[in-house]
Design an enzyme around this catalytic site. Structure first.
Site, short mmCIF file in Angstrom:
data_model
loop_
_atom_site.label_atom_id
_atom_site.label_comp_id
_atom_site.label_asym_id
_atom_site.label_seq_id
_atom_site.Cartn_x
_atom_site.Cartn_y
_atom_site.Cartn_z
N ASP A 1 0.83 -1.22 0.00
CA ASP A 1 0.00 0.00 0.00
C ASP A 1 0.86 1.26 0.00
OD1 ASP A 1 -2.42 1.36 -0.03
OD2 ASP A 1 -2.53 1.45 2.16
N ASN B 1 -11.17 -2.55 -4.94
CA ASN B 1 -10.42 -1.61 -5.79
C ASN B 1 -11.09 -1.35 -7.14
OD1 ASN B 1 -7.19 -2.74 -4.54
ND2 ASN B 1 -8.34 -0.91 -3.95
C1 IPE Z 1 -5.49 -2.64 0.06
O1 IPE Z 1 -5.18 -1.31 -0.12
C2 IPE Z 1 -5.48 -3.36 -1.26
C3 IPE Z 1 -4.18 -3.48 -1.92
C4 IPE Z 1 -3.04 -3.00 -1.52
C5 IPE Z 1 -4.19 -4.22 -3.14
P1 IPE Z 1 -6.28 -0.17 -0.25
O2 IPE Z 1 -5.56 1.09 -0.46
O3 IPE Z 1 -7.29 -0.54 -1.28
O4 IPE Z 1 -6.99 -0.21 1.19
P2 IPE Z 1 -7.89 0.87 1.90
O5 IPE Z 1 -8.96 1.30 0.94
O6 IPE Z 1 -7.00 2.02 2.27
O7 IPE Z 1 -8.41 0.18 3.12
C1 IPE Z 2 -1.78 0.18 -3.31
O1 IPE Z 2 -1.50 1.54 -3.32
C2 IPE Z 2 -1.99 -0.38 -4.67
C3 IPE Z 2 -3.36 -0.81 -4.96
C4 IPE Z 2 -4.35 -0.79 -4.13
C5 IPE Z 2 -3.63 -1.31 -6.29
P1 IPE Z 2 -2.67 2.60 -3.32
O2 IPE Z 2 -3.06 2.86 -4.73
O3 IPE Z 2 -3.77 2.19 -2.43
O4 IPE Z 2 -1.93 3.87 -2.72
P2 IPE Z 2 -2.50 4.90 -1.66
O5 IPE Z 2 -2.94 4.10 -0.46
O6 IPE Z 2 -3.64 5.61 -2.31
O7 IPE Z 2 -1.34 5.78 -1.36
MG MG Z 3 -4.12 2.44 -0.45
#
Ligand code: IPE
Ligand code: IPE
Ligand code: MG
Length: 250
Positions: free
Chosen positions: A20, A68
């Site tokens: 993340d 997502n």
């Molecule tokens: C969790 O991250 C999913 C992945 C890293 C693939 P998210 O960024 O989607 O989680 P939330 O929405 O902050 O809980």
């Molecule tokens: C994790 O990084 C990757 C996926 C969920 C695909 P994020 O895209 O959630 O990055 P932040 O949390 O918005 O910084």
């Molecule tokens: Mg994230």
């Protein structure tokens, strides 16, 4: 295929990672969020290499959650392109190193092209034994458990099992992680302290490690820090300390 490295005591057998912080990494550099995802692929490659060389046997990476899909259309599209391209680019190294690939999640949600790529990558690496790389895509812990429950319900309806035969072991047999031991160590980068619908069933006794490092910056040193922290944990699985033989659980 390279020689299997010795897993030093304290090294986790199964590591599960929520990668993340890609979007925030990009935003901090005034770049589009998708650039963070591109850099995230490099971080993932480095972690795969580091885990394989340190004797980790299963590495599960959360790449895309069932939630997502709610992201802007353009970001989801870029992520799909990245998946297709990454599978193509990384496959030769995985094959060469002896890493087996498995995708878990609701694959039917993906394009035919991506589904075919995933199936082909699994097929080409199926005999590899150095490490298993599990990539969770369109994955949700609730989706996994619900689907397993529905399969068991179906079996009861058809008379091939009775309700009394529904045990944790029977349910586990229907999860997408069937055959894999539960994760020993969970790592979430990016600073959030939540599991975001990752392996809800499988994380029951997993040691949790949260890092503030944003995923594109996550390095082998950060991984080693997580492993060191894990090595110092005492896993009791409900017992009391005096009942345990060793210190850490790995
Ligand atoms: C969790 O991250 C999913 C992945 C890293 C693939 P998210 O960024 O989607 O989680 P939330 O929405 O902050 O809980
Ligand atoms: C994790 O990084 C990757 C996926 C969920 C695909 P994020 O895209 O959630 O990055 P932040 O949390 O918005 O910084
Ligand atoms: Mg994230």
């Amino acid at each position: 295929m390279i020689q299997a490295p010795v897993r030093t005591p304290g090294t986790p057998y199964h590591v599960a990672v929520i990668m993340d912080g890609n979007g925030r990494w990009a935003r901090a550099r005034h770049l589009p969020r998708t650039e963070g995802h591109r850099q995230g692929v490099n971080a993932a490659r480095a972690v795969v290499r580091a885990c394989a060389s340190r004797g980790v046997k299963v590495l599960t990476l959360f790449a895309f959650s069932s939630e997502n899909w709610r992201r802007p259309h353009q970001e989801v599209g870029t992520l799909m392109e990245l998946f297709v391209r990454s599978i193509r680019r990384e496959l030769p190294e995985l094959e060469e190193k002896g890493i087996r690939l498995r995708f878990i999640g609701d694959r039917e949600a993906f394009s035919q092209r991506l589904q075919a790529r995933m199936a082909e990558a699994e097929q080409r690496t199926r005999d590899n034994t150095l490490m298993e790389l599990v990539v969770a895509v369109s994955y949700g812990g609730r989706w996994d458990i619900t689907r397993a429950a529905a399969t068991l319900a179906d079996q009861v309806r058809h008379g091939s099992m009775t309700p009394e035969q529904i045990t944790p072991e029977a349910l586990e047999e229907q999860l997408s992680t069937k055959g894999l031991p539960d994760p020993d160590l969970f790592i979430r980068t990016g600073g959030e302290k939540r599991v975001s619908n990752f392996l809800l069933w499988q994380l029951a006794y997993t040691e949790l490690f949260f890092s503030d490092v944003l995923w594109p910056d996550f390095s082998e040193d950060d991984l080693v820090q997580a492993f060191d922290c894990f090595a110092g944990r005492q896993r009791r699985f409900g017992h009391i300390q005096e009942q345990l033989v060793g210190g850490s659980g790995a």
